[in-house]
Scaffold this active site. Structure first.
Site, PDB file in Angstrom:
ATOM      1  N   CYS A   9       0.833  -1.202   0.000  1.00 14.85           N
ATOM      2  CA  CYS A   9       0.000   0.000   0.000  1.00 14.85           C
ATOM      3  C   CYS A   9       0.863   1.246   0.000  1.00 14.85           C
ATOM      4  CB  CYS A   9      -0.876  -0.008   1.245  1.00 14.85           C
ATOM      5  SG  CYS A   9      -1.816  -1.518   1.414  1.00 14.85           S
ATOM      6  N   GLY A  38      -1.979   1.661  -4.657  1.00 12.55           N
ATOM      7  CA  GLY A  38      -3.197   0.993  -4.221  1.00 12.55           C
ATOM      8  C   GLY A  38      -4.419   1.713  -4.713  1.00 12.55           C
ATOM      9  N   ASN A 113       1.817  -0.299   5.606  1.00 14.09           N
ATOM     10  CA  ASN A 113       2.180  -0.909   4.331  1.00 14.09           C
ATOM     11  C   ASN A 113       3.096  -2.073   4.650  1.00 14.09           C
ATOM     12  OD1 ASN A 113       3.007  -1.517   1.707  1.00 14.09           O
ATOM     13  ND2 ASN A 113       4.627   0.012   1.743  1.00 14.09           N
ATOM     14  N   GLY A 114       2.684  -3.270   4.287  1.00 23.35           N
ATOM     15  CA  GLY A 114       3.537  -4.422   4.549  1.00 23.35           C
ATOM     16  C   GLY A 114       2.717  -5.644   4.861  1.00 23.35           C
ATOM     17  N   CYS A 252      13.081  -4.460  -0.826  1.00 25.16           N
ATOM     18  CA  CYS A 252      12.331  -5.191  -1.851  1.00 25.16           C
ATOM     19  C   CYS A 252      12.788  -4.760  -3.252  1.00 25.16           C
ATOM     20  CB  CYS A 252      10.844  -4.903  -1.674  1.00 25.16           C
ATOM     21  SG  CYS A 252       9.840  -5.487  -3.045  1.00 25.16           S
ATOM     22  N   TYR A 258       9.138  -2.625 -10.592  1.00 28.16           N
ATOM     23  CA  TYR A 258       7.779  -2.374 -11.052  1.00 28.16           C
ATOM     24  C   TYR A 258       6.964  -1.428 -10.177  1.00 28.16           C
ATOM     25  CZ  TYR A 258       2.779  -3.231 -11.719  1.00 28.16           C
ATOM     26  OH  TYR A 258       1.433  -3.072 -11.887  1.00 28.16           O
ATOM     27  N   SER A 299       5.290   1.036 -17.214  1.00 35.58           N
ATOM     28  CA  SER A 299       6.414   0.701 -16.334  1.00 35.58           C
ATOM     29  C   SER A 299       7.697   0.347 -17.077  1.00 35.58           C
ATOM     30  CB  SER A 299       6.010  -0.438 -15.396  1.00 35.58           C
ATOM     31  OG  SER A 299       5.392  -1.455 -16.145  1.00 35.58           O
ATOM     32  N   ASP A 361       9.119  -5.848 -21.249  1.00 34.43           N
ATOM     33  CA  ASP A 361       8.161  -5.704 -20.143  1.00 34.43           C
ATOM     34  C   ASP A 361       8.921  -5.776 -18.819  1.00 34.43           C
ATOM     35  OD1 ASP A 361       5.797  -5.233 -18.891  1.00 34.43           O
ATOM     36  OD2 ASP A 361       4.793  -7.061 -19.545  1.00 34.43           O
ATOM     37  N   ASP A 362       8.311  -5.203 -17.775  1.00 33.17           N
ATOM     38  CA  ASP A 362       9.044  -5.144 -16.503  1.00 33.17           C
ATOM     39  C   ASP A 362       9.181  -6.513 -15.852  1.00 33.17           C
ATOM     40  OD1 ASP A 362       6.686  -5.382 -14.382  1.00 33.17           O
ATOM     41  OD2 ASP A 362       6.032  -4.003 -15.933  1.00 33.17           O
ATOM     42  N   CYS A 398       5.808 -14.120  -2.958  1.00 34.13           N
ATOM     43  CA  CYS A 398       6.220 -13.088  -2.002  1.00 34.13           C
ATOM     44  C   CYS A 398       5.270 -13.155  -0.811  1.00 34.13           C
ATOM     45  CB  CYS A 398       6.137 -11.698  -2.638  1.00 34.13           C
ATOM     46  SG  CYS A 398       6.413 -10.384  -1.431  1.00 34.13           S
ATOM     47  N   CYS A 449      15.966  -7.878  -0.778  1.00 35.71           N
ATOM     48  CA  CYS A 449      15.127  -9.064  -0.635  1.00 35.71           C
ATOM     49  C   CYS A 449      14.896  -9.599  -2.039  1.00 35.71           C
ATOM     50  CB  CYS A 449      13.782  -8.757   0.026  1.00 35.71           C
ATOM     51  SG  CYS A 449      12.718 -10.227   0.088  1.00 35.71           S
ATOM     52  N   CYS A 452      11.442 -13.753  -4.005  1.00 36.60           N
ATOM     53  CA  CYS A 452      10.600 -14.261  -5.090  1.00 36.60           C
ATOM     54  C   CYS A 452      11.446 -14.772  -6.259  1.00 36.60           C
ATOM     55  CB  CYS A 452       9.624 -13.176  -5.551  1.00 36.60           C
ATOM     56  SG  CYS A 452      10.440 -11.689  -6.151  1.00 36.60           S
TER      57      CYS A 452
HETATM   58  P1  AMP Z   1       1.217 -11.623 -15.194  1.00 38.96           P
HETATM   59  O1  AMP Z   1       2.474 -12.267 -15.713  1.00 38.96           O
HETATM   60  O2  AMP Z   1       0.013 -11.920 -16.000  1.00 38.96           O
HETATM   61  O3  AMP Z   1       1.020 -11.974 -13.750  1.00 38.96           O
HETATM   62  O4  AMP Z   1       1.401 -10.048 -15.292  1.00 38.96           O
HETATM   63  C1  AMP Z   1       2.630  -9.456 -15.088  1.00 38.96           C
HETATM   64  C2  AMP Z   1       2.487  -7.979 -15.162  1.00 38.96           C
HETATM   65  O5  AMP Z   1       1.653  -7.509 -14.100  1.00 38.96           O
HETATM   66  C3  AMP Z   1       3.846  -7.321 -14.931  1.00 38.96           C
HETATM   67  O6  AMP Z   1       4.381  -6.952 -16.158  1.00 38.96           O
HETATM   68  C4  AMP Z   1       3.558  -6.129 -14.084  1.00 38.96           C
HETATM   69  O7  AMP Z   1       3.320  -5.025 -14.923  1.00 38.96           O
HETATM   70  C5  AMP Z   1       2.298  -6.473 -13.358  1.00 38.96           C
HETATM   71  N1  AMP Z   1       2.509  -6.990 -12.012  1.00 38.96           N
HETATM   72  C6  AMP Z   1       3.424  -7.857 -11.599  1.00 38.96           C
HETATM   73  N2  AMP Z   1       3.284  -8.137 -10.288  1.00 38.96           N
HETATM   74  C7  AMP Z   1       2.260  -7.416  -9.853  1.00 38.96           C
HETATM   75  C8  AMP Z   1       1.621  -7.268  -8.605  1.00 38.96           C
HETATM   76  N3  AMP Z   1       2.025  -7.923  -7.536  1.00 38.96           N
HETATM   77  N4  AMP Z   1       0.562  -6.426  -8.550  1.00 38.96           N
HETATM   78  C9  AMP Z   1       0.123  -5.781  -9.628  1.00 38.96           C
HETATM   79  N5  AMP Z   1       0.689  -5.859 -10.826  1.00 38.96           N
HETATM   80  C10 AMP Z   1       1.734  -6.681 -10.969  1.00 38.96           C
END
Ligand code: AMP
Length: 473
Positions: A9, A38, A113-114, A252, A258, A299, A361-362, A398, A449, A452
């Site tokens: 959060c 959030g 937050n946590g 983290c 991300y 992102s 992608d991130d 996580c 950390c 994951c």
């Molecule tokens: P997916 O592989 O379908 O779970 O989606 C991955 C994408 O969701 C990533 O590229 C991030 O942009 C986003 N993402 C990853 N982890 C989270 C998370 N814990 N909460 C919200 N968005 C996330």
């Protein structure tokens, strides 16, 4: 069983000594800047000697919850605020924060937050001792533990926080309003971010520096891992939790990859810089002679710019994001989830057609987003797709608040990179390595950390702990 909500959060706290000043609007603007942390619920609690405690929470975005009327009723010279992150289910008003509990001559309001990994055990103990819970949150557990130490056991607030820190295990950044004072606490491993700012002699604590920027406050520093901050006579007071001596640092990594805004600085590192470096490192690992490098917005934009700068491959905006699609609704079926990706992203078909593209992608967590995304990009008929990922394979859940997914759902925990490439049916797939990611962040590996990514967690975990999944259109 681990039933509490995961809390990735955003929190804020503002302290002003002058009781004629109303900080509620500043808290609101800080939360606005933290909205990415959030979108499920938002809340503000304020206090002044004249008006006492006032608080208001609601479901949805900060602009849905707070109109002029609600803010005008929150007059106070101290305030805390919270935005809650969305996870599967358990989305209800009772779980929104700040959480407030009162006692004979006072109250505790808290924003957290946590994720406290032993909270179920602590909750059971509190229930046995007669505490009645209103929510499913571990924040309520912390709140009652504090109340117990302060009210039942007669300790002052600092000693109470000290005592509670010895019971709770996990990640926490807290802003607490109690006895007319603001306290901020960061967990001993520094898992969650928390910074201190100053504006016109008043103090602000917030999850990210962007919350300070928005109200034109000056960043003073990060709250240190294991530090309790409180404000008196226009000064910052610091107290280090004893437990900190027995904890290693564990910031983290996913904040950098991300979660945080790129314009935030966390522990002296600009998130944007890390993401640029991720792109550069990706090029060193995967030097592809492509026509364009395209980010999955938003992102991954800095990483694609980094890749482009390092390689000379032109940066291209091949996917356009509809900025008005939030994470505000649950998509129960796969068909709806696919539709959600289409609502959010649309390829510029003419720009992609016939081109050899590097798509960045991130992260890939469950892999569902990538599948829909690649299908979408393919409709634009590129000649080749090379998909690069700014986070190493996520192979373990996580438990500290990112609510990634259960092991069963994590695609990289169940399939090799080559198998995932085949499932996506693309020309190549490359993840950043752990070493390159650590280099991109620029922090010693042992201070991060990486649970994951390598399954090594910074705290003990209860045997029956369960992971949660986020939802995301
Ligand atoms: P997916 O592989 O379908 O779970 O989606 C991955 C994408 O969701 C990533 O590229 C991030 O942009 C986003 N993402 C990853 N982890 C989270 C998370 N814990 N909460 C919200 N968005 C996330």
């Amino acid at each position: 069983m681990h039933e509490e909500l995961q809390d990735k959060c955003g929190i804020v706290g503002i302290h002003c000594d002058d009781s004629s000043v109303d900080v509620s609007r500043f808290v609101y603007f800080c939360l606005y800047a933290l909205q990415h942390r959030g979108q499920e619920s938002a809340g503000i609690a304020t206090f002044s000697n004249d008006n006492g405690l006032n608080y208001y929470c609601g479901m949805g975005l900060i602009t849905d919850v707070f109109k002029d009327y609600e803010i005008n009723n929150l007059n106070g010279n101290m305030g805390i605020g919270h935005v809650r992150y969305s996870t599967t289910g358990k989305s209800k008003l009772e779980n929104s924060q700040p959480f407030v509990t009162d006692f004979d001559d006072g109250f505790i309001a808290m924003a957290h937050n946590g994720d406290i990994v032993n909270s179920q055990f602590l909750r059971d103990e509190l229930i046995e001792q007669g505490y009645e819970f209103k929510s499913d949150t571990d924040s309520e557990v912390i709140c009652y533990l504090l109340k117990q130490e302060h009210y039942d056991n007669g300790k002052n607030i600092l000693d109470s926080i000290e005592a509670v820190s010895k019971k709770i295990v996990g990640s926490y950044a807290l802003s607490i309003l109690v006895n007319g004072k603001l306290y901020a606490v960061r967990d001993p491993a520094g898992m969650k971010p928390l910074c201190i700012g100053e504006k016109d002699g008043n103090f602000i604590v917030a999850s990210e520096t962007v919350a300070l920027d928005v109200i034109n406050a000056k960043l003073i520093r990060d709250v240190k891992p294991g530090e309790v901050i409180y404000f008196e006579n226009n000064e910052i007071n610091s107290h280090m939790l004893e437990i900190t001596n027995s904890c290693d640092l564990a910031h983290c990594m996913f904040e950098y990859v991300y979660f945080a805004r790129p314009d935030s600085k966390i522990d002296d590192i600009l998130v944007y810089e890390t993401r640029l470096n991720i792109g550069k490192e990706l090029y060193k690992l995967y030097p592809i002679d492509a026509d364009f490098v395209i980010p999955v917005p938003d992102s991954s934009i800095p990483a694609a710019i980094g890749y482009s700068r390092e390689s000379g491959v032109p940066y291209g905006e091949g996917l356009i994001k509809n900025r008005y699609v939030g994470r505000t609704f649950i998509m129960p079926t796969q068909e709806e989830r696919e539709l959600a990706v289409r609502l959010k992203l649309n390829p510029i078909k003419d720009a992609i057609k016939g081109k050899k593209i590097v798509l960045i992608d991130d992260s890939i967590v469950r892999g569902t987003t990538s599948k829909s995304l690649i299908e979408l990009v393919k409709e634009a008929e590129p000649a080749e797709i090379h998909f690069l990922v700014g986070c190493p394979p996520v192979i373990s859940p996580c438990y500290y608040g990112v609510a990634m997914a259960t092991k069963k759902e994590l695609i990289a925990a169940n399939y090799s990179t080559e198998e995932i490439r085949q499932q996506l049916d693309i020309d190549s797939l490359g993840y950043i390595t752990l070493e390159s990611l650590v280099k991109a962040i620029g922090m010693p590996k042992e201070d991060l950390c990486l649970g994951c990514l390598n399954g090594c967690y910074p705290t003990d975990l209860p045997d029956n702990i369960e992971a949660e999944t986020y939802y995301k259109p």
